[in-house]
Design a protein around this motif. Structure first.
Motif, PDB file in Angstrom:
ATOM      1  N   LEU A 125       0.872  -1.168   0.000  1.00 39.68           N
ATOM      2  CA  LEU A 125       0.000   0.000   0.000  1.00 39.68           C
ATOM      3  C   LEU A 125       0.911   1.219   0.000  1.00 39.68           C
ATOM      4  O   LEU A 125       1.654   1.448   0.962  1.00 39.68           O
ATOM      5  CB  LEU A 125      -0.908   0.018   1.228  1.00 39.68           C
ATOM      6  CG  LEU A 125      -1.808  -1.204   1.445  1.00 39.68           C
ATOM      7  CD1 LEU A 125      -2.769  -0.954   2.597  1.00 39.68           C
ATOM      8  CD2 LEU A 125      -2.590  -1.551   0.190  1.00 39.68           C
ATOM      9  N   GLY A 126       0.887   1.963  -1.095  1.00 36.34           N
ATOM     10  CA  GLY A 126       1.763   3.119  -1.251  1.00 36.34           C
ATOM     11  C   GLY A 126       2.812   2.825  -2.305  1.00 36.34           C
ATOM     12  O   GLY A 126       3.416   1.752  -2.304  1.00 36.34           O
ATOM     13  N   GLY A 127       2.995   3.797  -3.199  1.00 37.50           N
ATOM     14  CA  GLY A 127       3.912   3.576  -4.315  1.00 37.50           C
ATOM     15  C   GLY A 127       4.992   4.625  -4.418  1.00 37.50           C
ATOM     16  O   GLY A 127       5.446   4.970  -5.506  1.00 37.50           O
ATOM     17  N   GLY A 128       5.450   5.131  -3.267  1.00 38.17           N
ATOM     18  CA  GLY A 128       6.478   6.173  -3.260  1.00 38.17           C
ATOM     19  C   GLY A 128       7.881   5.596  -3.295  1.00 38.17           C
ATOM     20  O   GLY A 128       8.092   4.441  -3.670  1.00 38.17           O
ATOM     21  N   ILE A 142       3.142  -2.106   3.912  1.00 38.27           N
ATOM     22  CA  ILE A 142       2.822  -0.689   3.697  1.00 38.27           C
ATOM     23  C   ILE A 142       4.117   0.116   3.557  1.00 38.27           C
ATOM     24  O   ILE A 142       5.169  -0.321   3.992  1.00 38.27           O
ATOM     25  CB  ILE A 142       2.032  -0.102   4.896  1.00 38.27           C
ATOM     26  CG1 ILE A 142       2.837  -0.243   6.207  1.00 38.27           C
ATOM     27  CG2 ILE A 142       0.673  -0.748   5.031  1.00 38.27           C
ATOM     28  CD1 ILE A 142       2.373   0.662   7.327  1.00 38.27           C
ATOM     29  N   GLU A 143       3.982   1.298   2.953  1.00 36.68           N
ATOM     30  CA  GLU A 143       5.122   2.213   2.982  1.00 36.68           C
ATOM     31  C   GLU A 143       4.668   3.562   3.507  1.00 36.68           C
ATOM     32  O   GLU A 143       5.412   4.531   3.455  1.00 36.68           O
ATOM     33  CB  GLU A 143       5.810   2.299   1.616  1.00 36.68           C
ATOM     34  CG  GLU A 143       4.943   2.727   0.482  1.00 36.68           C
ATOM     35  CD  GLU A 143       5.494   3.903  -0.273  1.00 36.68           C
ATOM     36  OE1 GLU A 143       6.628   3.818  -0.751  1.00 36.68           O
ATOM     37  OE2 GLU A 143       4.767   4.914  -0.369  1.00 36.68           O
ATOM     38  N   ILE A 144       3.450   3.589   4.042  1.00 34.46           N
ATOM     39  CA  ILE A 144       2.879   4.801   4.635  1.00 34.46           C
ATOM     40  C   ILE A 144       1.879   4.337   5.700  1.00 34.46           C
ATOM     41  O   ILE A 144       1.250   3.280   5.525  1.00 34.46           O
ATOM     42  CB  ILE A 144       2.227   5.663   3.519  1.00 34.46           C
ATOM     43  CG1 ILE A 144       1.708   6.986   4.045  1.00 34.46           C
ATOM     44  CG2 ILE A 144       1.114   4.930   2.771  1.00 34.46           C
ATOM     45  CD1 ILE A 144       1.386   7.996   2.923  1.00 34.46           C
ATOM     46  N   GLU A 145       1.768   5.085   6.812  1.00 36.31           N
ATOM     47  CA  GLU A 145       0.875   4.654   7.900  1.00 36.31           C
ATOM     48  C   GLU A 145      -0.587   4.990   7.629  1.00 36.31           C
ATOM     49  O   GLU A 145      -1.497   4.376   8.204  1.00 36.31           O
ATOM     50  CB  GLU A 145       1.250   5.348   9.217  1.00 36.31           C
ATOM     51  CG  GLU A 145       2.560   4.954   9.814  1.00 36.31           C
ATOM     52  CD  GLU A 145       3.696   5.834   9.322  1.00 36.31           C
ATOM     53  OE1 GLU A 145       3.816   6.059   8.092  1.00 36.31           O
ATOM     54  OE2 GLU A 145       4.483   6.295  10.164  1.00 36.31           O
ATOM     55  N   THR A 182      -1.925   1.703  16.557  1.00 40.01           N
ATOM     56  CA  THR A 182      -1.288   2.195  17.793  1.00 40.01           C
ATOM     57  C   THR A 182      -0.291   3.291  17.459  1.00 40.01           C
ATOM     58  O   THR A 182      -0.189   4.302  18.151  1.00 40.01           O
ATOM     59  CB  THR A 182      -0.537   1.047  18.513  1.00 40.01           C
ATOM     60  OG1 THR A 182      -1.468   0.010  18.776  1.00 40.01           O
ATOM     61  CG2 THR A 182       0.117   1.506  19.793  1.00 40.01           C
ATOM     62  N   ILE A 183       0.456   3.093  16.380  1.00 45.33           N
ATOM     63  CA  ILE A 183       1.552   4.008  16.063  1.00 45.33           C
ATOM     64  C   ILE A 183       1.047   5.296  15.417  1.00 45.33           C
ATOM     65  O   ILE A 183       1.565   6.382  15.696  1.00 45.33           O
ATOM     66  CB  ILE A 183       2.586   3.287  15.170  1.00 45.33           C
ATOM     67  CG1 ILE A 183       3.310   2.216  16.010  1.00 45.33           C
ATOM     68  CG2 ILE A 183       3.566   4.272  14.548  1.00 45.33           C
ATOM     69  CD1 ILE A 183       4.137   1.233  15.224  1.00 45.33           C
ATOM     70  N   PRO A 210       6.246   2.348  11.546  1.00 47.49           N
ATOM     71  CA  PRO A 210       6.145   0.905  11.323  1.00 47.49           C
ATOM     72  C   PRO A 210       6.520   0.507   9.896  1.00 47.49           C
ATOM     73  O   PRO A 210       5.776  -0.187   9.201  1.00 47.49           O
ATOM     74  CB  PRO A 210       4.648   0.640  11.577  1.00 47.49           C
ATOM     75  CG  PRO A 210       3.976   1.890  11.094  1.00 47.49           C
ATOM     76  CD  PRO A 210       4.935   3.024  11.362  1.00 47.49           C
ATOM     77  N   ARG A 211       7.672   0.977   9.433  1.00 50.91           N
ATOM     78  CA  ARG A 211       8.047   0.816   8.015  1.00 50.91           C
ATOM     79  C   ARG A 211       9.501   1.213   7.827  1.00 50.91           C
ATOM     80  O   ARG A 211      10.131   1.723   8.746  1.00 50.91           O
ATOM     81  CB  ARG A 211       7.150   1.731   7.152  1.00 50.91           C
ATOM     82  CG  ARG A 211       7.175   3.149   7.649  1.00 50.91           C
ATOM     83  CD  ARG A 211       6.535   4.128   6.699  1.00 50.91           C
ATOM     84  NE  ARG A 211       6.393   5.427   7.318  1.00 50.91           N
ATOM     85  CZ  ARG A 211       7.351   6.307   7.491  1.00 50.91           C
ATOM     86  NH1 ARG A 211       8.583   6.057   7.034  1.00 50.91           N
ATOM     87  NH2 ARG A 211       7.141   7.453   8.087  1.00 50.91           N
ATOM     88  N   THR A 212       9.982   0.992   6.600  1.00 56.90           N
ATOM     89  CA  THR A 212      11.322   1.469   6.262  1.00 56.90           C
ATOM     90  C   THR A 212      11.328   2.999   6.370  1.00 56.90           C
ATOM     91  O   THR A 212      10.270   3.638   6.315  1.00 56.90           O
ATOM     92  CB  THR A 212      11.715   1.036   4.844  1.00 56.90           C
ATOM     93  OG1 THR A 212      10.701   1.484   3.937  1.00 56.90           O
ATOM     94  CG2 THR A 212      11.878  -0.473   4.743  1.00 56.90           C
ATOM     95  N   HIS A 213      12.524   3.560   6.515  1.00 62.03           N
ATOM     96  CA  HIS A 213      12.583   4.965   6.952  1.00 62.03           C
ATOM     97  C   HIS A 213      13.778   5.682   6.326  1.00 62.03           C
ATOM     98  O   HIS A 213      14.806   5.080   6.044  1.00 62.03           O
ATOM     99  CB  HIS A 213      12.718   4.954   8.483  1.00 62.03           C
ATOM    100  CG  HIS A 213      12.444   6.238   9.158  1.00 62.03           C
ATOM    101  ND1 HIS A 213      13.448   7.057   9.610  1.00 62.03           N
ATOM    102  CD2 HIS A 213      11.281   6.833   9.492  1.00 62.03           C
ATOM    103  CE1 HIS A 213      12.912   8.113  10.196  1.00 62.03           C
ATOM    104  NE2 HIS A 213      11.588   8.004  10.141  1.00 62.03           N
ATOM    105  N   ASN A 214      13.614   6.982   6.157  1.00 56.43           N
ATOM    106  CA  ASN A 214      14.666   7.851   5.630  1.00 56.43           C
ATOM    107  C   ASN A 214      16.010   7.661   6.355  1.00 56.43           C
ATOM    108  O   ASN A 214      17.059   7.703   5.724  1.00 56.43           O
ATOM    109  CB  ASN A 214      14.168   9.298   5.778  1.00 56.43           C
ATOM    110  CG  ASN A 214      14.944  10.294   4.952  1.00 56.43           C
ATOM    111  OD1 ASN A 214      15.635  11.145   5.492  1.00 56.43           O
ATOM    112  ND2 ASN A 214      14.873  10.205   3.640  1.00 56.43           N
TER     113      ASN A 214
END
Ligand code: ADP
Length: 379
Positions: A14-17, A75-78, A104-105, A266-270
């Motif tokens: 979910l998310g295509g950035g 996901i790549e976005i909350e 929660t996050i 809750p995902r990969t991050h900068n």
């Protein structure tokens, strides 16, 4: 779990950035096929995904339809429809991270309460129904909207009576103002078997004028005890959640030497982009390994690294041009990543540059050379 390669397994994002795009780049090495949902037809993932569906990941029915034929969803976005994800989970789709964790996050009050309930060091706080009820007695403090804020928006440092006029409307968290020595991040992967692996701590360097992250570097320039406190806290959060996937843990090192959790994603991050070149496994590879319940890779550092975000220059809006890209490509140990966004606008994240060097002093010099060499403008 099915064999992961080729058409055997359908992994949806979910998310295509850019985060999805870098996940696809890693997935290709293992022949994992990725299917993407994003509202924008020219999203960074559109040209790279095995299939791309244009649609809103916040919409219940769209997410339900997209996920129906997938084996694993991530996901790549909350800001996604967690209700639909919960239903897909009940139907047997593996959803990582767990939609309950996303809920929660993405609500800062639930997130802070979680830390308090699990004895995880974080700044003291209270919850209020409306930011405008904040009074002089609460100052100084940091006011944060419970939901909807990102990249510093929805967060306001309140010091004076005049600042109270700017208080947000709606439910907020009120935090003690922390005396910050350094801002740190730990990227940790955890798989369904409970195995976890943290990358060495990243340090964020802020531009004092713009109050934006100027660049990041890793391993952080902190004492071994601060580094291990940061790693231990990240592990404690991931374990307390029983988390699966990559968890990015943002921390404060206080002037008195304490390490506190600020917030998590809750995902990969900068703050983990440098791992593509600087570590044995990257955060994207680790995310795939974690959500497919494969053995985690090594987080060992190959070279110290820095990461500079390429954001749209002020005063330019329109079709993007990377002025000076050839100069960057001629520099040794410099790795540009261009996200494939057609249009630039001021401060939009358009790419990043990883810099490798043998030591921190050389890294800092090279970071300045990189910043001087490239500008993201429009035609
Ligand atoms: P966002 O979710 O928008 O990234 P953060 O919670 O990370 O918001 O806050 C943005 C910035 O505000 C942090 O990077 C930090 O510089 C500052 N900040 C946040 N919380 C506090 C605090 N309790 N004390 C001092 N500074 C804070």
């Amino acid at each position: 779990m099915k064999a992961i390669t080729g058409t055997n397994l359908k992994l949806g994002i979910l998310g295509g950035g850019q985060l999805g795009r870098m996940l696809i780049q890693e997935a290709a090495s293992l022949d994992v096929h990725i299917h993407v949902l994003d509202p924008s037809a020219d999203a960074p993932c559109a040209a790279l995904a095995t299939t791309f569906r244009q649609g809103d990941f916040r919409d219940y029915q769209t997410v339900l339809d997209f996920g129906a034929d997938k084996d694993v969803l991530t996901i790549e976005i909350e800001d996604v429809n967690t209700q639909a994800l919960k239903e897909l989970q009940a139907k047997g789709v593996t959803v990582c991270p767990d939609p309950a964790h996303i809920e929660t996050i993405k609500d800062k009050s639930l997130q802070k309460q979680f830390y308090a309930d699990h004895g995880i060091a974080t700044s003291s706080f209270k919850l209020i129904e409306d930011g405008r009820s904040l009074s002089e007695a609460d100052l100084p403090c940091v006011l944060k909207l419970r939901t909807g804020g990102y990249d510093g928006r929805g967060v306001s440092v309140m010091r004076t009576k005049e600042d109270l006029d700017e208080a947000f409307e709606g439910g907020c968290v009120v935090e003690d103002l922390v005396d910050i020595e350094k801002e740190l991040a730990v990227i940790i992967a955890r798989n369904a078997s409970g195995e976890s692996a943290a990358f060495p701590v990243t340090e964020l360097v802020f531009d004092p004028k713009a109050n934006l992250v100027d660049y990041l570097f890793a391993p952080a320039d902190v004492s071994p005890s601060a580094a291990s406190a940061a790693k231990n806290l990240a592990t404690k959060v991931a374990d307390a959640l029983n988390f699966t996937g990559i968890l990015a843990v943002e921390l404060f090192l206080t002037t008195s030497g304490e390490v506190l959790v600020n917030e998590v994603a809750p995902r990969t991050h900068n703050s983990g982009h440098h791992t593509i070149e600087a570590n044995v496994a990257s955060q994207f590879e680790q995310h795939l390994r974690a959500i497919l319940d494969l053995p985690l890779g090594s987080t060992e550092v190959l070279r110290p690294a820095a990461m500079v975000n390429l954001v749209g220059a002020e005063g330019f809006k329109g079709p993007v041009v990377y002025e000076g890209l050839n100069t960057l490509l001629a520099m040794p140990g410099v790795y540009p990543h261009i996200y494939g966004k057609a249009e630039t606008k001021p401060y939009r994240k358009m790419g990043h540059v990883t810099v490798l060097a043998e030591d921190l002093a050389t890294l800092k010099t090279k970071v300045e050379e990189v910043k001087a060499a490239i500008r993201v403008v429009s035609v």
